[in-house]
Design a protein around this motif. Structure first.
Motif, mmCIF file in Angstrom:
data_model
loop_
_atom_site.group_PDB
_atom_site.id
_atom_site.type_symbol
_atom_site.label_atom_id
_atom_site.label_comp_id
_atom_site.label_asym_id
_atom_site.label_seq_id
_atom_site.Cartn_x
_atom_site.Cartn_y
_atom_site.Cartn_z
ATOM 1 N N LEU A 82 -16.022 12.871 -6.221
ATOM 2 C CA LEU A 82 -16.000 13.186 -7.654
ATOM 3 C C LEU A 82 -16.658 12.076 -8.472
ATOM 4 C CD1 LEU A 82 -12.428 14.748 -8.038
ATOM 5 C CD2 LEU A 82 -14.625 15.947 -8.118
ATOM 6 N N LYS A 83 -16.622 10.866 -7.935
ATOM 7 C CA LYS A 83 -17.288 9.746 -8.592
ATOM 8 C C LYS A 83 -18.788 9.744 -8.312
ATOM 9 C CE LYS A 83 -13.294 6.608 -8.123
ATOM 10 N NZ LYS A 83 -12.827 5.375 -7.432
ATOM 11 N N GLN A 84 -19.129 9.896 -7.016
ATOM 12 C CA GLN A 84 -20.520 9.726 -6.595
ATOM 13 C C GLN A 84 -21.336 11.012 -6.599
ATOM 14 O OE1 GLN A 84 -21.431 7.368 -3.155
ATOM 15 N NE2 GLN A 84 -19.435 6.348 -3.158
ATOM 16 N N GLY A 85 -20.650 12.156 -6.529
ATOM 17 C CA GLY A 85 -21.342 13.424 -6.388
ATOM 18 C C GLY A 85 -21.313 13.888 -4.943
ATOM 19 N N GLU A 124 -20.841 22.575 -3.175
ATOM 20 C CA GLU A 124 -19.970 21.498 -2.700
ATOM 21 C C GLU A 124 -19.533 21.755 -1.252
ATOM 22 O OE1 GLU A 124 -19.725 23.097 -5.511
ATOM 23 O OE2 GLU A 124 -19.270 21.748 -7.190
ATOM 24 N N ALA A 125 -19.227 23.009 -0.952
ATOM 25 C CA ALA A 125 -18.818 23.357 0.412
ATOM 26 C C ALA A 125 -19.938 23.071 1.401
ATOM 27 C CB ALA A 125 -18.418 24.836 0.472
ATOM 28 N N LEU A 126 -21.158 23.413 1.006
ATOM 29 C CA LEU A 126 -22.305 23.192 1.893
ATOM 30 C C LEU A 126 -22.442 21.713 2.247
ATOM 31 C CD1 LEU A 126 -24.715 24.698 3.209
ATOM 32 C CD2 LEU A 126 -26.073 24.006 1.224
ATOM 33 N N SER A 127 -22.212 20.831 1.270
ATOM 34 C CA SER A 127 -22.335 19.397 1.538
ATOM 35 C C SER A 127 -21.256 18.926 2.510
ATOM 36 C CB SER A 127 -22.255 18.611 0.229
ATOM 37 O OG SER A 127 -20.954 18.647 -0.317
ATOM 38 N N ILE A 128 -20.078 19.525 2.436
ATOM 39 C CA ILE A 128 -18.999 19.140 3.352
ATOM 40 C C ILE A 128 -19.291 19.603 4.768
ATOM 41 C CG2 ILE A 128 -16.543 19.448 3.874
ATOM 42 C CD1 ILE A 128 -17.254 17.575 1.470
ATOM 43 N N HIS A 142 -2.536 22.555 -8.307
ATOM 44 C CA HIS A 142 -3.587 23.528 -8.012
ATOM 45 C C HIS A 142 -4.436 23.032 -6.842
ATOM 46 C CE1 HIS A 142 -3.190 26.729 -10.852
ATOM 47 N NE2 HIS A 142 -3.261 25.946 -11.915
ATOM 48 N N GLU A 143 -4.759 23.938 -5.969
ATOM 49 C CA GLU A 143 -5.600 23.614 -4.820
ATOM 50 C C GLU A 143 -6.934 23.018 -5.262
ATOM 51 O OE1 GLU A 143 -7.553 26.754 -2.245
ATOM 52 O OE2 GLU A 143 -5.873 26.202 -0.954
ATOM 53 N N ALA A 144 -7.459 23.528 -6.366
ATOM 54 C CA ALA A 144 -8.741 23.035 -6.869
ATOM 55 C C ALA A 144 -8.663 21.581 -7.314
ATOM 56 C CB ALA A 144 -9.211 23.898 -8.035
ATOM 57 N N ASN A 145 -7.454 21.094 -7.567
ATOM 58 C CA ASN A 145 -7.260 19.693 -7.960
ATOM 59 C C ASN A 145 -6.935 18.807 -6.760
ATOM 60 O OD1 ASN A 145 -7.742 20.276 -10.642
ATOM 61 N ND2 ASN A 145 -5.604 20.727 -11.079
ATOM 62 N N GLY A 146 -7.101 19.363 -5.559
ATOM 63 C CA GLY A 146 -6.935 18.576 -4.342
ATOM 64 C C GLY A 146 -5.542 18.603 -3.738
ATOM 65 N N PHE A 147 -4.606 19.346 -4.353
ATOM 66 C CA PHE A 147 -3.247 19.341 -3.810
ATOM 67 C C PHE A 147 -3.208 20.029 -2.446
ATOM 68 C CE2 PHE A 147 1.089 21.006 -3.301
ATOM 69 C CZ PHE A 147 1.784 19.811 -3.401
ATOM 70 N N GLY A 148 -2.470 19.440 -1.548
ATOM 71 C CA GLY A 148 -2.308 20.009 -0.218
ATOM 72 C C GLY A 148 -3.344 19.556 0.786
ATOM 73 N N LEU A 149 -4.338 18.802 0.328
ATOM 74 C CA LEU A 149 -5.339 18.293 1.267
ATOM 75 C C LEU A 149 -4.768 17.122 2.068
ATOM 76 C CD1 LEU A 149 -8.510 18.247 -1.026
ATOM 77 C CD2 LEU A 149 -8.026 19.864 0.829
ATOM 78 N N GLN A 180 -8.226 13.740 0.721
ATOM 79 C CA GLN A 180 -7.979 13.445 -0.689
ATOM 80 C C GLN A 180 -8.753 12.199 -1.126
ATOM 81 O OE1 GLN A 180 -3.801 13.241 -1.562
ATOM 82 N NE2 GLN A 180 -3.495 15.447 -1.386
ATOM 83 N N LYS A 181 -8.785 11.182 -0.271
ATOM 84 C CA LYS A 181 -9.549 9.964 -0.589
ATOM 85 C C LYS A 181 -11.032 10.271 -0.695
ATOM 86 C CE LYS A 181 -6.312 6.695 1.566
ATOM 87 N NZ LYS A 181 -6.116 5.702 2.647
ATOM 88 N N LEU A 182 -11.531 11.085 0.232
ATOM 89 C CA LEU A 182 -12.939 11.459 0.189
ATOM 90 C C LEU A 182 -13.241 12.253 -1.078
ATOM 91 C CD1 LEU A 182 -15.753 11.720 1.474
ATOM 92 C CD2 LEU A 182 -14.915 13.749 2.689
ATOM 93 N N ARG A 183 -12.360 13.150 -1.448
ATOM 94 C CA ARG A 183 -12.554 13.968 -2.650
ATOM 95 C C ARG A 183 -12.691 13.084 -3.892
ATOM 96 N NH1 ARG A 183 -9.235 15.894 -6.607
ATOM 97 N NH2 ARG A 183 -9.917 17.827 -7.643
ATOM 98 N N VAL A 184 -11.798 12.098 -4.004
ATOM 99 C CA VAL A 184 -11.855 11.191 -5.158
ATOM 100 C C VAL A 184 -13.202 10.468 -5.197
ATOM 101 C CG1 VAL A 184 -10.877 9.079 -6.154
ATOM 102 C CG2 VAL A 184 -9.355 10.883 -5.309
ATOM 103 N N GLU A 185 -13.649 10.021 -4.044
ATOM 104 C CA GLU A 185 -14.921 9.296 -3.963
ATOM 105 C C GLU A 185 -16.100 10.202 -4.321
ATOM 106 O OE1 GLU A 185 -16.567 5.503 -3.391
ATOM 107 O OE2 GLU A 185 -14.448 6.097 -3.224
#
Length: 496
Positions: free
Chosen positions: A391-394, A434-438, A372-379, A384-389
């Motif tokens: 999800l940990k830090q907010g 979340e999009a706004l922060s990116i 699922h795209e929402a789970n980071g697939f295809g990024l 993907q590394k940033l997403r994992v980080e």
């Protein structure tokens, strides 16, 4: 604003789709139905068929929407869709069938089987023709029409007068000429017209009773037709707000390049027959069929970042996670065979430009949740590394997350377009905060980019923060005075 990222009968089942699971073909809506109906609405797709294959069976086959807009005829499981260039995948199978019969080798030069080729064409191989790495000039003219007004001899005479576009093996460039030559080769070596060879050796073997060759000129029972959102006016393609009728004509000699019409269910049965050894008997033949061509520079070449390679008539989705082969046709039809997963998906539509290959992975996610795209697939990997980080830090700690990643790997970097693309994905997933922060992070990383401010301004405006949206649009316009979107939004938000 980066537009590239914003444009983000039961009897029939018994007779023609023996492998179909009754439980999955029921009329009860499921989450895939909801997903596909939303996609159809977003992309203005009149009709769509889907087939999902697992464990050698079709576990879901369903039709949606309107097959004929003119007469308001609903799509059924007997509705027939043009698969356009997916036809080339059938040609790849046909060539490998002849190879298994010992009648050719894919490393043979085309000139071994076709007479009177220009000297510059003499050493081009069947494999290079199949993989669009031949360098042959294209038999389509500047208006995307087949040369020769429908006459094969006239078309070949014209294209033979043109120079090679590049040396064979140097590049990938989509080309129809080679497939016309392949049709002649199949006809010559099989002793029957290539259309009959494909019908006998593939359609009949796979039980594809509705599948046939044809185009818009032919009277095709249960045809789902062809529609388009664009109209050609004064030398430009103008996008309409609703679909109009599209007309496609494929001369018979051109029908190795495009020309097959089918249903998603019968395409599913074709995949089952292919994977089950009924069409090709040797596993090595299938491996050759699906192995992308390697260019002289050691890389692969394909249409885009998704279908990034090309094998023997089959585009490939070459990637570390869930690789696939993915024939696409006419911007309206696609099928993915996931090479490391027991899963294949066929999506056929009657709208050119609907590009179902762009959402087949998301359908796969209903069976393999990590896709699922929402789970980071295809990024991209860095995202993907940033997403994992995050999800940990907010997500509100994006700057420190990037700092941590750079501390671990000094070479870690984030691409501006990749970040922008992820931001719009998050918006599509209804994750505006979340999009706004990116987008805010992208501005911080790329303060000299007009596009980062434009995108940030767009999201701020969407969230009702017009004051800061206006500031960002002004910064964007200052960096790029030609940014019409920023100029227009400034006028609106300023009340001018």
């Amino acid at each position: 604003m980066n537009l590239k990222h914003t444009t983000a009968a039961l009897l029939f089942f018994g007779l023609l789709i023996p492998a179909l699971s009754k439980a999955q073909s029921s009329a009860t809506p499921d989450s895939i139905d909801v997903f596909l109906k939303n996609k159809m609405q977003q992309r203005h797709i009149p009709a769509l068929q889907v087939a999902v294959i697992r464990q050698g069976k079709i576990i879901k086959f369903k039709s949606y929407g309107t097959a004929n807009l003119e007469n308001n005829i609903a799509a059924t499981d007997e509705s027939i869709f043009s698969v356009n260039s997916i036809t080339k995948a059938f040609v790849g199978v046909a060539i490998m069938q002849l190879a298994e019969e010992g009648k050719l080798k894919i490393t043979d030069p085309v000139s071994l089987y076709v007479d009177s080729l220009p000297l510059a064409w003499q050493k081009i191989t069947l494999q290079q023709v199949l993989t669009h790495t031949s360098g042959l000039p294209d038999i389509l003219d500047a208006n995307e029409q087949v040369m020769g007004d429908g006459d094969e001899n006239a078309a070949l005479k014209k294209v033979k007068e043109l120079p090679l576009e590049f040396n064979a093996g140097e590049k990938f460039r989509y080309n129809q000429t080679g497939y016309v030559l392949l049709g002649d080769i199949i006809t010559k070596l099989s002793g029957m017209h290539f259309t009959k060879f494909i019908e006998d050796k593939q359609f009949k073997v796979a039980g594809m009773k509705l599948t046939r060759f044809g185009d818009s000129y032919d009277v095709i029972p249960n045809s789902a037709g062809a529609y388009t959102m664009t109209k050609y006016i004064a030398g430009q393609f103008i996008r309409n707000s609703s679909p109009g009728v599209a007309y496609m004509q494929f001369p018979v000699f051109f029908r190795t390049a495009a020309g097959i019409l089918s249903t998603a269910g019968e395409m599913g049965n074709w995949i089952i027959a292919l994977k089950g050894g009924k069409l090709l008997k040797q596993q090595s033949s299938i491996e050759a069929l699906w192995n992308p061509a390697i260019l002289k520079n050691g890389k692969i070449g394909g249409f885009n970042s998704l279908t990034n390679g090309y094998a023997l008539g089959w585009p490939t989705v070459t990637r570390a996670q869930h690789p696939a082969v993915g024939p696409v046709g006419g911007g309206r039809s696609a099928l993915f065979v996931y090479l490391k997963d027991d899963l294949s998906i066929v999506v056929l539509t009657n709208l050119m430009g609907s590009n179902p290959e762009q959402f087949i992975d998301e359908i796969a996610g209903f069976y393999i949740p990590e896709m699922h795209e929402a789970n980071g697939f295809g990024l991209p990997p860095a995202i993907q590394k940033l997403r994992v980080e995050l999800l940990k830090q907010g997500f509100n700690n994006s700057a420190s997350a990037v700092a941590n990643l750079k501390k671990k790997d000094p070479l870690f970097t984030l691409d501006e377009d990749d970040l922008n693309g992820w931001g719009y994905r998050l918006l599509n997933q209804k994750k505006a905060v979340e999009a706004l922060s990116i987008f805010k992070l992208n501005v911080a990383l790329y303060p000299q980019s007009a596009n980062t401010y434009d995108s940030y301004g767009e999201v701020l405006e969407m969230m009702g923060d017009n004051k800061n949206a206006l500031l960002n649009y002004k910064k964007s316009l200052a960096l790029n005075p030609k940014n019409k979107n920023a100029a227009d939004r400034i006028k609106v938000l300023s009340g001018k």
